[in-house]
Design a protein around this motif. Structure first.
Motif, PDB file in Angstrom:
ATOM      1  N   VAL A 360       0.749  -1.221  -0.003  1.00 36.14           N
ATOM      2  CA  VAL A 360       0.074  -0.038   0.025  1.00 36.14           C
ATOM      3  C   VAL A 360       0.908   1.250  -0.029  1.00 36.14           C
ATOM      4  O   VAL A 360       0.580   2.074  -0.830  1.00 36.14           O
ATOM      5  CB  VAL A 360      -0.995   0.073   1.264  1.00 36.14           C
ATOM      6  N   SER A 361       2.019   1.172   0.857  1.00 36.42           N
ATOM      7  CA  SER A 361       2.732   2.522   0.929  1.00 36.42           C
ATOM      8  C   SER A 361       3.712   2.655  -0.349  1.00 36.42           C
ATOM      9  O   SER A 361       3.968   3.648  -0.874  1.00 36.42           O
ATOM     10  CB  SER A 361       3.723   2.292   2.298  1.00 36.42           C
ATOM     11  N   ALA A 362       4.124   1.476  -0.782  1.00 33.50           N
ATOM     12  CA  ALA A 362       5.061   1.354  -2.190  1.00 33.50           C
ATOM     13  C   ALA A 362       4.227   2.019  -3.270  1.00 33.50           C
ATOM     14  O   ALA A 362       4.461   2.728  -4.137  1.00 33.50           O
ATOM     15  CB  ALA A 362       5.090  -0.200  -2.601  1.00 33.50           C
ATOM     16  N   GLU A 363       2.794   1.505  -3.265  1.00 36.73           N
ATOM     17  CA  GLU A 363       2.029   2.244  -4.395  1.00 36.73           C
ATOM     18  C   GLU A 363       1.599   3.828  -4.346  1.00 36.73           C
ATOM     19  O   GLU A 363       1.682   4.425  -5.004  1.00 36.73           O
ATOM     20  CB  GLU A 363       0.531   1.289  -4.508  1.00 36.73           C
ATOM     21  N   HIS A 364       1.665   3.931  -2.848  1.00 36.40           N
ATOM     22  CA  HIS A 364       1.266   5.296  -2.662  1.00 36.40           C
ATOM     23  C   HIS A 364       2.476   6.088  -3.026  1.00 36.40           C
ATOM     24  O   HIS A 364       2.751   7.345  -3.521  1.00 36.40           O
ATOM     25  CB  HIS A 364       1.031   5.312  -1.154  1.00 36.40           C
ATOM     26  N   MET A 365       3.709   5.685  -2.686  1.00 37.97           N
ATOM     27  CA  MET A 365       5.006   6.335  -3.103  1.00 37.97           C
ATOM     28  C   MET A 365       5.276   6.487  -4.763  1.00 37.97           C
ATOM     29  O   MET A 365       5.556   7.459  -5.496  1.00 37.97           O
ATOM     30  CB  MET A 365       6.297   5.604  -2.600  1.00 37.97           C
ATOM     31  N   TYR A 366       4.579   5.332  -5.372  1.00 36.69           N
ATOM     32  CA  TYR A 366       4.758   5.386  -6.745  1.00 36.69           C
ATOM     33  C   TYR A 366       3.752   6.661  -7.342  1.00 36.69           C
ATOM     34  O   TYR A 366       3.999   7.285  -8.252  1.00 36.69           O
ATOM     35  CB  TYR A 366       4.229   4.302  -7.351  1.00 36.69           C
ATOM     36  N   ASP A 367       2.555   6.531  -6.710  1.00 40.13           N
ATOM     37  CA  ASP A 367       1.719   7.888  -6.897  1.00 40.13           C
ATOM     38  C   ASP A 367       2.451   9.140  -6.776  1.00 40.13           C
ATOM     39  O   ASP A 367       2.346  10.108  -7.595  1.00 40.13           O
ATOM     40  CB  ASP A 367       0.251   7.707  -6.365  1.00 40.13           C
ATOM     41  N   LYS A 368       3.009   9.305  -5.762  1.00 34.68           N
ATOM     42  CA  LYS A 368       3.621  10.519  -5.176  1.00 34.68           C
ATOM     43  C   LYS A 368       4.876  10.815  -6.370  1.00 34.68           C
ATOM     44  O   LYS A 368       4.958  12.045  -6.872  1.00 34.68           O
ATOM     45  CB  LYS A 368       4.324  10.315  -3.895  1.00 34.68           C
ATOM     46  N   MET A 369       5.410   9.804  -6.942  1.00 33.71           N
ATOM     47  CA  MET A 369       6.450   9.877  -7.699  1.00 33.71           C
ATOM     48  C   MET A 369       5.927  10.658  -9.178  1.00 33.71           C
ATOM     49  O   MET A 369       6.622  11.469  -9.720  1.00 33.71           O
ATOM     50  CB  MET A 369       7.368   8.371  -8.119  1.00 33.71           C
ATOM     51  N   LEU A 370       4.724  10.082  -9.532  1.00 35.25           N
ATOM     52  CA  LEU A 370       4.046  10.719 -10.753  1.00 35.25           C
ATOM     53  C   LEU A 370       3.691  12.072 -10.329  1.00 35.25           C
ATOM     54  O   LEU A 370       4.020  12.886 -11.411  1.00 35.25           O
ATOM     55  CB  LEU A 370       2.871   9.880 -11.178  1.00 35.25           C
ATOM     56  N   LEU A 371       3.203  12.347  -9.334  1.00 33.11           N
ATOM     57  CA  LEU A 371       2.824  13.763  -8.914  1.00 33.11           C
ATOM     58  C   LEU A 371       4.035  14.686  -8.851  1.00 33.11           C
ATOM     59  O   LEU A 371       3.711  15.866  -9.302  1.00 33.11           O
ATOM     60  CB  LEU A 371       2.226  13.687  -7.473  1.00 33.11           C
ATOM     61  N   HIS A 372       5.066  14.205  -8.406  1.00 29.45           N
ATOM     62  CA  HIS A 372       6.160  15.228  -8.431  1.00 29.45           C
ATOM     63  C   HIS A 372       6.942  15.414  -9.953  1.00 29.45           C
ATOM     64  O   HIS A 372       7.865  15.899  -9.899  1.00 29.45           O
ATOM     65  CB  HIS A 372       7.330  14.590  -7.532  1.00 29.45           C
ATOM     66  N   GLY A 373       6.334  14.656 -10.853  1.00 30.85           N
ATOM     67  CA  GLY A 373       6.807  14.802 -12.313  1.00 30.85           C
ATOM     68  C   GLY A 373       8.274  13.953 -12.565  1.00 30.85           C
ATOM     69  O   GLY A 373       8.753  14.306 -13.560  1.00 30.85           O
ATOM     70  N   CYS A 374       8.389  12.874 -11.737  1.00 33.30           N
ATOM     71  CA  CYS A 374       9.156  11.957 -11.725  1.00 33.30           C
ATOM     72  C   CYS A 374       9.058  10.685 -12.722  1.00 33.30           C
ATOM     73  O   CYS A 374       8.072  10.130 -12.309  1.00 33.30           O
ATOM     74  CB  CYS A 374       9.834  11.743 -10.381  1.00 33.30           C
ATOM     75  N   LEU A 375       9.544  10.326 -13.783  1.00 31.14           N
ATOM     76  CA  LEU A 375       9.211   9.395 -14.669  1.00 31.14           C
ATOM     77  C   LEU A 375       9.599   7.957 -14.129  1.00 31.14           C
ATOM     78  O   LEU A 375      10.948   7.855 -13.654  1.00 31.14           O
ATOM     79  CB  LEU A 375       9.619   9.505 -15.925  1.00 31.14           C
ATOM     80  N   PRO A 376       8.584   6.976 -14.011  1.00 31.91           N
ATOM     81  CA  PRO A 376       9.204   5.610 -13.425  1.00 31.91           C
ATOM     82  C   PRO A 376      10.029   4.970 -14.541  1.00 31.91           C
ATOM     83  O   PRO A 376      10.007   5.436 -15.522  1.00 31.91           O
ATOM     84  CB  PRO A 376       8.034   4.951 -13.157  1.00 31.91           C
ATOM     85  N   ASP A 377      11.200   4.055 -14.068  1.00 35.70           N
ATOM     86  CA  ASP A 377      11.905   3.703 -14.861  1.00 35.70           C
ATOM     87  C   ASP A 377      11.955   2.023 -14.536  1.00 35.70           C
ATOM     88  O   ASP A 377      11.097   1.779 -13.994  1.00 35.70           O
ATOM     89  CB  ASP A 377      13.261   4.065 -14.797  1.00 35.70           C
ATOM     90  N   ILE A 378      12.696   1.113 -15.364  1.00 34.17           N
ATOM     91  CA  ILE A 378      12.542  -0.253 -15.039  1.00 34.17           C
ATOM     92  C   ILE A 378      12.823  -0.544 -13.787  1.00 34.17           C
ATOM     93  O   ILE A 378      12.338  -1.525 -13.180  1.00 34.17           O
ATOM     94  CB  ILE A 378      13.520  -0.901 -15.989  1.00 34.17           C
ATOM     95  N   ILE A 379      13.665   0.330 -12.885  1.00 31.03           N
ATOM     96  CA  ILE A 379      13.999  -0.069 -11.403  1.00 31.03           C
ATOM     97  C   ILE A 379      12.857   0.109 -10.726  1.00 31.03           C
ATOM     98  O   ILE A 379      12.225  -0.658  -9.903  1.00 31.03           O
ATOM     99  CB  ILE A 379      15.248   0.845 -10.924  1.00 31.03           C
ATOM    100  N   THR A 380      12.014   1.175 -11.030  1.00 29.90           N
ATOM    101  CA  THR A 380      10.631   1.401 -10.290  1.00 29.90           C
ATOM    102  C   THR A 380       9.743   0.083 -10.434  1.00 29.90           C
ATOM    103  O   THR A 380       9.102  -0.572  -9.432  1.00 29.90           O
ATOM    104  CB  THR A 380      10.084   2.600 -10.788  1.00 29.90           C
ATOM    105  N   PHE A 381       9.714  -0.367 -11.820  1.00 29.84           N
ATOM    106  CA  PHE A 381       8.635  -1.239 -12.076  1.00 29.84           C
ATOM    107  C   PHE A 381       9.158  -2.881 -11.418  1.00 29.84           C
ATOM    108  O   PHE A 381       8.453  -3.548 -10.936  1.00 29.84           O
ATOM    109  CB  PHE A 381       8.482  -1.295 -13.471  1.00 29.84           C
ATOM    110  N   THR A 382      10.567  -2.802 -11.585  1.00 28.94           N
ATOM    111  CA  THR A 382      10.980  -4.100 -11.021  1.00 28.94           C
ATOM    112  C   THR A 382      10.641  -4.243  -9.473  1.00 28.94           C
ATOM    113  O   THR A 382      10.472  -5.257  -9.055  1.00 28.94           O
ATOM    114  CB  THR A 382      12.439  -4.251 -11.301  1.00 28.94           C
TER     115      THR A 382
END
Length: 571
Positions: A360-382
């Protein structure tokens, strides 16, 4: 003359034929042809000082008022010497002539024109020892550089010594090149001889320290630094940063901290890079709290401020320790202080929450990442895929797999390995097998840990034939099986009662240079005994104990001792 010619055979061309021809006023081409003929038939024409002197007379004489082919007579002397060197003719026979015509400027052009450090060195030695030629600094510089570029540092050292004898000193650029080249080749002793007693710039000094650290010669770099400080050499913050980085990289953080505390005594002040390097070093050896203390020290300074690297190092350190609360607090402090998080920061937190099972916290941090304009990479998805697999949500991980492919992100070997392992744990072997087939079309260097779970799954399911097929595919991709691969296959064939194949796999394991361990032996030997193959068990046990020094005391009691007869004798 005729008799002399006959005695020498048909291969001799009288020297007078070369010298008799006098070029006419417009016969510049004839002179060039004479030069070409002279050197294009080395087996039929003897190079001599008379011929070269005669050739030189042609070069400097002739009609100067007409269109001249030879504009610079010295260039022809250079060509003559270069050709003799390349053709490996002896220069001794021409010593008298060269002693009158060879100058330092001609010698420089010869060294440059040879474009061969070894030949240039031989010419240098000949001209210096036989002709007592005093070479110019330019000749020394170009020869030193070419020798070092070819890795001939010992020869360069002897040329450097000659340079000192002749009263020349290399300029800063040449000295720097020599030092870096020797240090990069791991020849620090030679580099030291070029530095000792020579005044060199701080840039050269720091580059040498950096070369030593990059070459994993950290202790040598620190010793050299101590010696130079004893000679009252100058240093700066960059010097300390290089050494602290090297010490932290090899885990000697206490020594790095000692250097950090000594900086001010040498008139140097730690900067943000110094603090970040040391904080990262503490985090790498799991001393994150010591790194946090340095952050507090940094925050107390008026002239320095922590940056995103400072916070990310500490956040990553706490995440690796599983202390997610401390990592979250630091993240919030960083955001409040106005420092923008980057992909490394978010990836560290997502990975930390995933390993802690808090998706839950991991997904929440992923949403924050997108909110801050930071593009997820393969490390994020892995990291997200790994987290969901750990919590048993493999289908959610497969959705993320399709999502990353839709975003044109290229999965790495760990992305594959995580999903394959998770699918095998759920006994979804055919889906895992599909991922292995997908590897064929990927630019990924496969590793054994990607194949082992699938091979193990098919072996446990009793399908050793499919496991063997996967092994063949593995080797086709130039992925060498490891100890685990072989042990899995040995157990799988033993379970199916295919003992001869199991023994064959064991010997193949040895042939590839893969050493068996106690697990391999404990798996194979009991099956051999149960199958009524005590002699084979004894041979394998002897190989393991003698060639690989494995301690198999617990198994020796059950393995019969082979004697000259074929009758087993109990131990």
């Amino acid at each position: 003359m005729k008799k002399q010619s006959e005695n020498r055979g048909g291969n001799f061309i009288p020297l007078c034929l070369l010298c008799a021809h006098q070029p006419q006023p417009c016969d510049g081409v004839a002179l060039q042809m004479t030069f070409l003929f002279f050197f294009s038939r080395p087996s039929r024409v003897r190079a001599s000082k008379i011929a070269i002197a005669h050739f030189h007379d042609h070069a400097i004489g002739g009609s100067r008022n007409r269109a001249e082919v030879i504009q610079n007579p010295e260039s022809w002397i250079v060509k003559v010497i270069c050709t003799l060197c390349v053709r490996k003719h002896s220069l001794d026979s021409c010593s008298d002539y060269f002693s009158k015509t060879l100058t330092p400027s001609i010698a420089f052009e010869v060294v440059r024109g040879l474009n061969n450090p070894e030949l240039a060195l031989k010419f240098f030695q000949f001209s210096r020892l036989n002709l007592n030629l005093f070479h110019s600094p330019r000749t020394y510089s170009i020869l030193l550089r070419s020798l070092c570029e070819m890795g001939l540092h010992e020869s360069a050292k002897s040329v450097y010594d000659c340079m000192n004898v002749d009263g020349h000193s290399p300029d800063a650029s040449v000295l720097g090149f020599l030092v870096f080249s020797a240090a990069d080749a791991g020849k620090f002793k030679i580099a030291r001889t070029w530095i000792d007693g020579v005044e060199f710039s701080l840039i050269v000094y720091n580059k040498l320290l950096n070369q030593l650290v990059r070459g994993n010669q950290v202790d040598e770099a620190v010793s050299f630094f101590r010696e130079q400080m004893g000679l009252h050499r100058r240093c700066d913050t960059c010097s300390f940063n290089i050494l602290i980085r090297g010490l932290c990289r090899i885990g000697k953080v206490d020594k790095a901290f000692e250097l950090f505390n000594e900086m001010r005594s040498f008139g140097c002040s730690p900067d943000v890079i110094t603090h970040n390097t040391l904080i990262n070093g503490f985090c790498r050896v799991n001393q994150v709290d010591r790194g946090h203390d340095l952050l507090q020290e940094l925050l107390s300074k008026n002239d320095l401020s922590p940056d995103v690297v400072t916070y990310t190092s500490l956040i990553s350190g706490y995440c690796k320790l599983g202390e997610m609360e401390k990592a979250s607090v630091l993240f919030n402090k960083m955001i409040v202080s106005g420092i923008k998080a980057n992909a490394f920061t978010f990836n560290a937190l997502i990975n930390g929450f995933g390993k802690a099972g808090d998706m839950v916290s991991a997904e929440h941090m992923y949403d924050k990442m997108l909110l801050h304009g930071c593009l997820p990479d393969i490390i994020t998805f892995t990291s997200l895929i790994d987290g969901h697999c750990r919590t048993g949500q493999v289908d959610r991980s497969l959705k993320l797999w399709h999502e990353l492919n839709a975003k044109k992100l290229s999965p790495n070997e760990y992305t594959f390995a995580i999903l394959i392992n998770a699918l095998c744990k759920e006994n979804r072997l055919h889906e895992a097998r599909g991922f292995l087939r997908d590897l064929r079309w990927r630019r990924i260097v496969p590793q054994p840990f990607m194949y082992n779970p699938v091979i193990d799954g098919f072996c446990k399911a009793g399908n050793v034939d499919e496991a063997n097929v996967i092994l063949a595919e593995m080797e086709e991709k130039r992925c060498e099986p490891d100890k685990i691969t072989f042990t899995i296959l040995i157990i799988g064939h033993c379970m199916k009662g295919r003992m001869s194949e199991a023994v064959s796999i064991f010997h193949r394991m040895l042939e590839t240079g893969c050493a068996p361990d106690s697990i391999t032996m404990a798996s194979l030997l009991p099956f051999l005994l149960k199958a009524g193959m005590p002699n084979e068990a004894y041979r394998i046990m002897r190989i393991a104990s003698e060639d690989f020094n494995l301690c198999l005391k617990s198994l020796k009691r059950n393995v019969p001792l082979r004697t000259n007869t074929d009758i087993p004798v109990a131990v």
